[in-house]
Design a protein around this motif. Structure first.
Motif, PDB file in Angstrom:
ATOM      1  N   UNK A  78      -1.313  63.989  24.565  1.00 16.66           N
ATOM      2  CA  UNK A  78      -1.919  63.291  23.437  1.00 16.66           C
ATOM      3  C   UNK A  78      -3.427  63.528  23.397  1.00 16.66           C
ATOM      4  N   UNK A  79      -3.950  63.650  22.195  1.00 19.60           N
ATOM      5  CA  UNK A  79      -5.399  63.783  21.950  1.00 19.60           C
ATOM      6  C   UNK A  79      -5.984  65.077  22.510  1.00 19.60           C
ATOM      7  N   UNK A  80      -5.157  66.092  22.717  1.00 16.45           N
ATOM      8  CA  UNK A  80      -5.681  67.364  23.191  1.00 16.45           C
ATOM      9  C   UNK A  80      -6.109  68.228  22.009  1.00 16.45           C
ATOM     10  N   UNK A  81      -6.899  69.248  22.301  1.00 10.87           N
ATOM     11  CA  UNK A  81      -7.277  70.243  21.309  1.00 10.87           C
ATOM     12  C   UNK A  81      -6.431  71.490  21.544  1.00 10.87           C
ATOM     13  N   UNK A  82      -6.166  72.235  20.486  1.00 10.76           N
ATOM     14  CA  UNK A  82      -5.322  73.423  20.627  1.00 10.76           C
ATOM     15  C   UNK A  82      -6.031  74.662  20.090  1.00 10.76           C
ATOM     16  N   UNK A  83      -6.296  75.598  21.001  1.00 17.54           N
ATOM     17  CA  UNK A  83      -6.802  76.916  20.629  1.00 17.54           C
ATOM     18  C   UNK A  83      -6.005  77.925  21.448  1.00 17.54           C
ATOM     19  N   UNK A  84      -5.003  78.577  20.857  1.00 19.06           N
ATOM     20  CA  UNK A  84      -4.148  79.474  21.624  1.00 19.06           C
ATOM     21  C   UNK A  84      -4.880  80.727  22.094  1.00 19.06           C
ATOM     22  N   UNK A  85      -4.621  81.111  23.335  1.00 19.78           N
ATOM     23  CA  UNK A  85      -5.194  82.353  23.856  1.00 19.78           C
ATOM     24  C   UNK A  85      -4.458  83.554  23.269  1.00 19.78           C
ATOM     25  N   UNK A  86      -3.168  83.361  22.967  1.00 20.95           N
ATOM     26  CA  UNK A  86      -2.362  84.402  22.334  1.00 20.95           C
ATOM     27  C   UNK A  86      -1.806  83.859  21.023  1.00 20.95           C
ATOM     28  N   UNK A  87      -1.700  84.725  20.045  1.00 18.39           N
ATOM     29  CA  UNK A  87      -1.132  84.347  18.748  1.00 18.39           C
ATOM     30  C   UNK A  87       0.003  85.313  18.416  1.00 18.39           C
ATOM     31  N   UNK A  88       0.890  84.893  17.526  1.00 20.00           N
ATOM     32  CA  UNK A  88       2.016  85.738  17.155  1.00 20.00           C
ATOM     33  C   UNK A  88       1.526  87.045  16.530  1.00 20.00           C
ATOM     34  N   UNK A  89       2.098  88.132  17.009  1.00 21.37           N
ATOM     35  CA  UNK A  89       1.699  89.454  16.526  1.00 21.37           C
ATOM     36  C   UNK A  89       2.553  89.834  15.318  1.00 21.37           C
ATOM     37  N   UNK A  90       1.944  89.791  14.137  1.00 23.31           N
ATOM     38  CA  UNK A  90       2.648  90.111  12.908  1.00 23.31           C
ATOM     39  C   UNK A  90       2.187  91.445  12.316  1.00 23.31           C
ATOM     40  N   UNK A  91       1.510  92.248  13.150  1.00 23.27           N
ATOM     41  CA  UNK A  91       1.047  93.558  12.681  1.00 23.27           C
ATOM     42  C   UNK A  91       2.244  94.412  12.258  1.00 23.27           C
ATOM     43  N   UNK A  92       2.018  95.278  11.302  1.00 23.10           N
ATOM     44  CA  UNK A  92       3.120  96.055  10.741  1.00 23.10           C
ATOM     45  C   UNK A  92       2.988  97.568  10.935  1.00 23.10           C
ATOM     46  N   UNK A  93       2.207  97.991  11.916  1.00 22.99           N
ATOM     47  CA  UNK A  93       2.199  99.413  12.227  1.00 22.99           C
ATOM     48  C   UNK A  93       3.501  99.748  12.954  1.00 22.99           C
ATOM     49  N   UNK A  94       3.897 101.007  12.929  1.00 24.53           N
ATOM     50  CA  UNK A  94       5.198 101.427  13.447  1.00 24.53           C
ATOM     51  C   UNK A  94       5.394 101.042  14.907  1.00 24.53           C
ATOM     52  N   UNK A  95       4.375 101.286  15.732  1.00 24.47           N
ATOM     53  CA  UNK A  95       4.491 100.978  17.161  1.00 24.47           C
ATOM     54  C   UNK A  95       4.743  99.505  17.413  1.00 24.47           C
ATOM     55  N   UNK A  96       4.023  98.643  16.692  1.00 26.53           N
ATOM     56  CA  UNK A  96       4.184  97.200  16.854  1.00 26.53           C
ATOM     57  C   UNK A  96       5.556  96.742  16.381  1.00 26.53           C
ATOM     58  N   UNK A  97       6.029  97.314  15.272  1.00 24.03           N
ATOM     59  CA  UNK A  97       7.341  96.941  14.748  1.00 24.03           C
ATOM     60  C   UNK A  97       8.431  97.255  15.765  1.00 24.03           C
ATOM     61  N   UNK A  98       8.351  98.431  16.393  1.00 25.39           N
ATOM     62  CA  UNK A  98       9.344  98.818  17.401  1.00 25.39           C
ATOM     63  C   UNK A  98       9.298  97.864  18.591  1.00 25.39           C
ATOM     64  N   UNK A  99       8.090  97.596  19.102  1.00 27.21           N
ATOM     65  CA  UNK A  99       7.941  96.711  20.260  1.00 27.21           C
ATOM     66  C   UNK A  99       8.416  95.293  19.933  1.00 27.21           C
ATOM     67  N   UNK A 100       8.090  94.821  18.737  1.00 28.41           N
ATOM     68  CA  UNK A 100       8.491  93.474  18.342  1.00 28.41           C
ATOM     69  C   UNK A 100      10.018  93.365  18.242  1.00 28.41           C
ATOM     70  N   UNK A 101      10.649  94.413  17.728  1.00 29.29           N
ATOM     71  CA  UNK A 101      12.105  94.419  17.602  1.00 29.29           C
ATOM     72  C   UNK A 101      12.774  94.382  18.966  1.00 29.29           C
ATOM     73  N   UNK A 102      12.276  95.202  19.889  1.00 24.05           N
ATOM     74  CA  UNK A 102      12.821  95.220  21.250  1.00 24.05           C
ATOM     75  C   UNK A 102      12.619  93.870  21.923  1.00 24.05           C
TER      76      UNK A 102
END
Length: 208
Positions: A78-102
């Motif tokens: 309760x009452x914490x602050x949230x700043x994620x060190x990692x965020x969801x990778x929604x990039x759409x270059x071919x390499x990222x799409x393949x890695x995300x699918x796997x």
């Protein structure tokens, strides 16, 4: 200018890392070290759940949750602050799409983990909410992301940083007031691993 790092153990599970900056120009064979030529740059404390609770209640530390959005939504202090060190990778270059699918077909399916990347605005977001002399207790689920976040903030001049050793998964139930659909220590559990016991029981019954 040179940097010297040292680790000094304290009682219990608390460890203090101290980084010193030493001005070479002030050190000669005829002049010993003195306090004026040393400047404490930062220190990171590693504490257990009970000590973390004391830091919040008695020393005025603010909780900064650096987990991803999914784990944060499942359970948080309760009452914490949230700043994620990692965020969801929604990039759409071919390499990222393949890695995300796997990833989604394996880790995502079995462990309920999102495909993520480093948050490029992490430091900026923290700076917008806190000054460098703020007392921050960084938390994550396993303890690794909070250490990485602390190291990043230390390089940016933040002076009072603490992390929970082994993360929220090691905190005893009831240590902190929390909100969410599960307990803090279970916020990292998702996907098929949460029902593998039931699956094993069913398979065992069928085989018998």
């Amino acid at each position: 200018m040179a940097s010297l790092s040292c680790c000094t153990p304290f009682s219990g599970q608390r460890t203090r890392w101290v980084v010193l900056e030493i001005n070479r120009a002030e050190i000669t064979p005829y002049k010993s070290f003195n306090k004026r030529c040393m400047k404490i740059r930062a220190e990171v404390n590693f504490v257990n759940g009970e000590e973390a609770k004391r830091l919040i209640g008695e020393e005025g530390y603010t909780v900064l949750d650096v987990r991803d959005r999914t784990q944060y939504d499942r359970a948080r202090i309760k009452s914490c602050y949230h700043v994620p060190l990692f965020v969801e990778n929604k990039d759409n270059d071919l390499g990222t799409i393949v890695k995300r699918t796997v990833h989604n077909n394996f880790s995502g399916l079995f462990f309920g983990l999102s495909f993520t990347k480093l948050n490029p605005d992490f430091v900026k977001s923290v700076r917008e909410q806190f000054s460098t002399d703020s007392k921050l207790l960084l938390v994550c689920q396993e303890g690794l992301r909070s250490v990485a976040a602390a190291n990043t903030l230390e390089k940016e001049g933040f002076q009072n940083l603490s992390c929970i050793t082994s993360g929220l998964q090691s905190v005893k139930p009831g240590t902190f007031d929390s909100i969410g659909s599960t307990e803090l220590e279970n916020a990292g559990k998702a996907g098929l691993v949460t029902i593998q016991g039931k699956i094993s029981a069913v398979l065992g019954t069928v085989l018998i």
